[in-house]
Each structure stands twice: as C-alpha cells, then as structure tokens.
Scaffold this active site. Structure first.
Site, PDB file in Angstrom:
ATOM      1  N   ASP A  60     -26.924  -7.434   6.315  1.00 28.25           N
ATOM      2  CA  ASP A  60     -26.396  -6.127   5.923  1.00 28.25           C
ATOM      3  C   ASP A  60     -25.071  -6.274   5.146  1.00 28.25           C
ATOM      4  OD1 ASP A  60     -26.566  -3.342   5.959  1.00 28.25           O
ATOM      5  OD2 ASP A  60     -25.320  -3.154   7.751  1.00 28.25           O
ATOM      6  N   ASP A  97     -24.204  -6.134  -1.501  1.00 28.14           N
ATOM      7  CA  ASP A  97     -23.412  -4.922  -1.668  1.00 28.14           C
ATOM      8  C   ASP A  97     -22.333  -5.172  -2.714  1.00 28.14           C
ATOM      9  OD1 ASP A  97     -21.869  -2.721  -1.618  1.00 28.14           O
ATOM     10  OD2 ASP A  97     -21.430  -2.749   0.533  1.00 28.14           O
ATOM     11  N   GLU A 119     -27.025  -1.125  -3.604  1.00 23.92           N
ATOM     12  CA  GLU A 119     -26.375   0.171  -3.361  1.00 23.92           C
ATOM     13  C   GLU A 119     -25.675   0.672  -4.621  1.00 23.92           C
ATOM     14  OE1 GLU A 119     -24.167   0.652   0.364  1.00 23.92           O
ATOM     15  OE2 GLU A 119     -22.465   1.452  -0.748  1.00 23.92           O
ATOM     16  N   THR A 130     -25.029   6.416  12.804  1.00 26.34           N
ATOM     17  CA  THR A 130     -24.339   6.835  14.032  1.00 26.34           C
ATOM     18  C   THR A 130     -23.745   8.230  13.901  1.00 26.34           C
ATOM     19  OG1 THR A 130     -23.771   4.567  14.574  1.00 26.34           O
ATOM     20  CG2 THR A 130     -22.425   6.281  15.610  1.00 26.34           C
TER      21      THR A 130
END
Ligand code: 13P
Length: 292
Positions: free
Chosen positions: A82, A104, A135, A218
């Site tokens: 990630d 990223d 992204e 979240t």
C-alpha cells in the site's frame, strides 16, 4: 484458488455491485484474524501492508506468511503493497511475491506520476499477473510515512483520468474524492460522490476495465459506503480501525490481567477483536458469500 491478484476479483465485484475489503495489517495476529474472518464469511480478501511493516519484518517474511495462510484457505486472497512512494521498493516487493503493488506518486506533477506509475506497471506486468494501483489527486491524512495536510489534499481531476490510465497501463485506479486516511473529524465527512460517479462512467461505463479504489475507509458512515459501491467503488481500504483495535485491545487486556505473563493470550484477544472488525466490514461491503 487462493493466491490471486486483485484485478479479476475487483472486476467481478464492480459488476456484482459489492466491494472487497483491503485490510492493512502490521503483524501476524492481525493477518491471521483477517484471513479467518474472510474464510468464515466466504469472502474474497485483499491483505495490505504499508511499507513500514513490510520493511520491519522483511518483504520475504511477509510474503511467506501470506502464502502459508492463503494456500490453505478456500477463498481468493491477494497481498497488496500500500502507498509505496519508492519505485525500486515497489519492484522489489513484486519480485518477492506481493500480488499487487500500489505506486503512490500522487504528490508529484502529473507527468512524473505517469512516468513512475508506468515504470512500476511495466515491471509488474513483465513478471506476469501482478496488478498495479495508481492514484490521481492526493488523499488527505496520514498513512504510514506519508502525511498530507488537509489544505494540501487535492481531488482527482476527471479530465486527466483516461490519459493517466492509458499512458500508465495501471490495473486499479484510486481517485482522490475527499475521503481521508485516519479518523474523520466530523460525522458527515465531505465526500464528492458525483466525482466518483463521473469517473466510474468515464472508465468503466462501457464494461469494467479498471476497478476503482476508495481510500480512507475507517469511520466512513455505512450509507456512504453503500453509495460509493453503487457508484462504482470496488476496493475499500481500511487501516486505522485495525490499528486502533490492536492497540486498544492490547492495552485493555493487559490492564485487566496485570498478573498474567502469557503473550499468546494477548495475541488471542487482539485476534478476536480484529476478527470482529473485519467481519463487520465484510457485511457492510456485501462481499460475504462471493468467494464460492
Ligand atoms: P484509513 O486508515 O482511514 O482506514 O485508510 C486506509 C487507507 O486508505 C490505506 O490506503
């Protein structure tokens, strides 16, 4: 059936109007809990590590544990790196057996984002079957070593999306739509639903080609999650909730058992807490029963 990359899994999810949870883990108890919950729910699963835990244990160790758990599980499971900002580390993780990589480069200028994302895609695709997430725009908040202040966060510009996807060859696309890493400060965070809907139309309107990723899971209200899935989001990233669960359960268990010195019991308590969090997310995302 168990070791897979995310692209096919997420194309199915987009078409079936459900989403797959991508859960960030930092240790073995968390990884085992995430797998157990997904197996019991018969749900496809994406396990994620950010760069820090991957380097702490070593990427080969992460992959070995993932493979051992996934190979004996009757559901498809991916291991995703990630938010990695380092092209060389992305390639190294792909070489080691991660099945998905997120490069990223979203903080960099558009052309440089394209250059770096393409470099990682070319490497991963040449290895065969490793999918890559890129992204556009920047997701606010803190994830691992990456910190984006609220006023620095920028939403994805839809007019750049098709060019980005075509020139990079990226498999999964994460547009910044106002969701943020960490805990939302308000009960009704400002999420640009229309932006996601427009991007989904542009990219997948004539058949699903590049599944869309929603960061900052979240604290997203359940009705937001349902709406984002309806609009085309198929991978939901959840990290902070699992971290809080781990720390809070460790703290409460030890506080309540000050005379006990069995670390296995702390791990078991943490595992149960994470199992519950992940089971709830799977229900919310609608992926239960989709692994059969
Ligand atoms: P949260 O920490 O807000 O759940 O976001 C996770 C995420 O998007 C990881 O990429």
């Amino acid at each position: 059936m168990s070791i897979v990359n995310a692209k096919e899994m997420l194309i199915e999810a987009t078409e079936g109007k459900y989403a797959v949870g991508a859960f960030n883990i930092t240790n073995l108890a968390q990884m085992a809990a995430v797998v157990d919950a997904a197996v019991d729910k018969k749900s496809p699963l994406i396990i994620q590590t950010s760069v820090k835990p991957s380097k702490f244990y070593g990427r080969h160790v992460m992959v070995a544990i993932y493979r051992a758990l996934a190979e004996s599980a009757p559901i498809p499971i991916c291991l995703h790196l990630d938010h990695c900002t380092d092209v060389e580390y992305c390639k190294a993780c792909a070489d080691s057996g991660y099945t998905n990589i997120m490069i990223d480069a979203s903080k960099l200028p558009f052309e440089e984002n394209i250059r770096q994302t393409k470099e990682v895609c070319d490497h991963c695709h040449a290895l065969g079957g490793i999918s890559v997430e890129g992204e556009l725009g920047t997701v606010g908040g803190v994830e691992d070593q990456i910190k984006i202040a609220e006023d620095e966060a920028a939403l994805c510009n839809p007019s750049q999306v098709l060019e980005f996807i075509e020139r990079t060859g990226v498999d999964l696309f994460a547009p910044a739509i106002g969701t943020a890493h960490g805990v939302y400060k308000t009960k009704n965070p400002k999420v640009d639903f229309d932006r996601l809907g427009n991007i989904a139309q542009l990219v997948n309107g004539n058949g699903v080609k590049v599944p869309l990723v929603v960061h900052g899971g979240t604290g997203l209200p359940a009705d937001y999650v349902t709406r984002l899935i309806e609009l085309g989001g198929s991978k939901f990233n959840v990290s902070t909730e699992l971290k809080h669960s781990l720390i809070n359960k460790t703290y409460s268990y030890i506080s309540e058992h000050r005379d006990e010195y069995d670390p296995g019991k702390v791990d078991a308590a943490v595992k149960d807490a994470i199992y519950e969090v992940v089971s709830n997310w799977i229900d919310m995302l609608g992926s239960a029963g989709k692994a059969i």
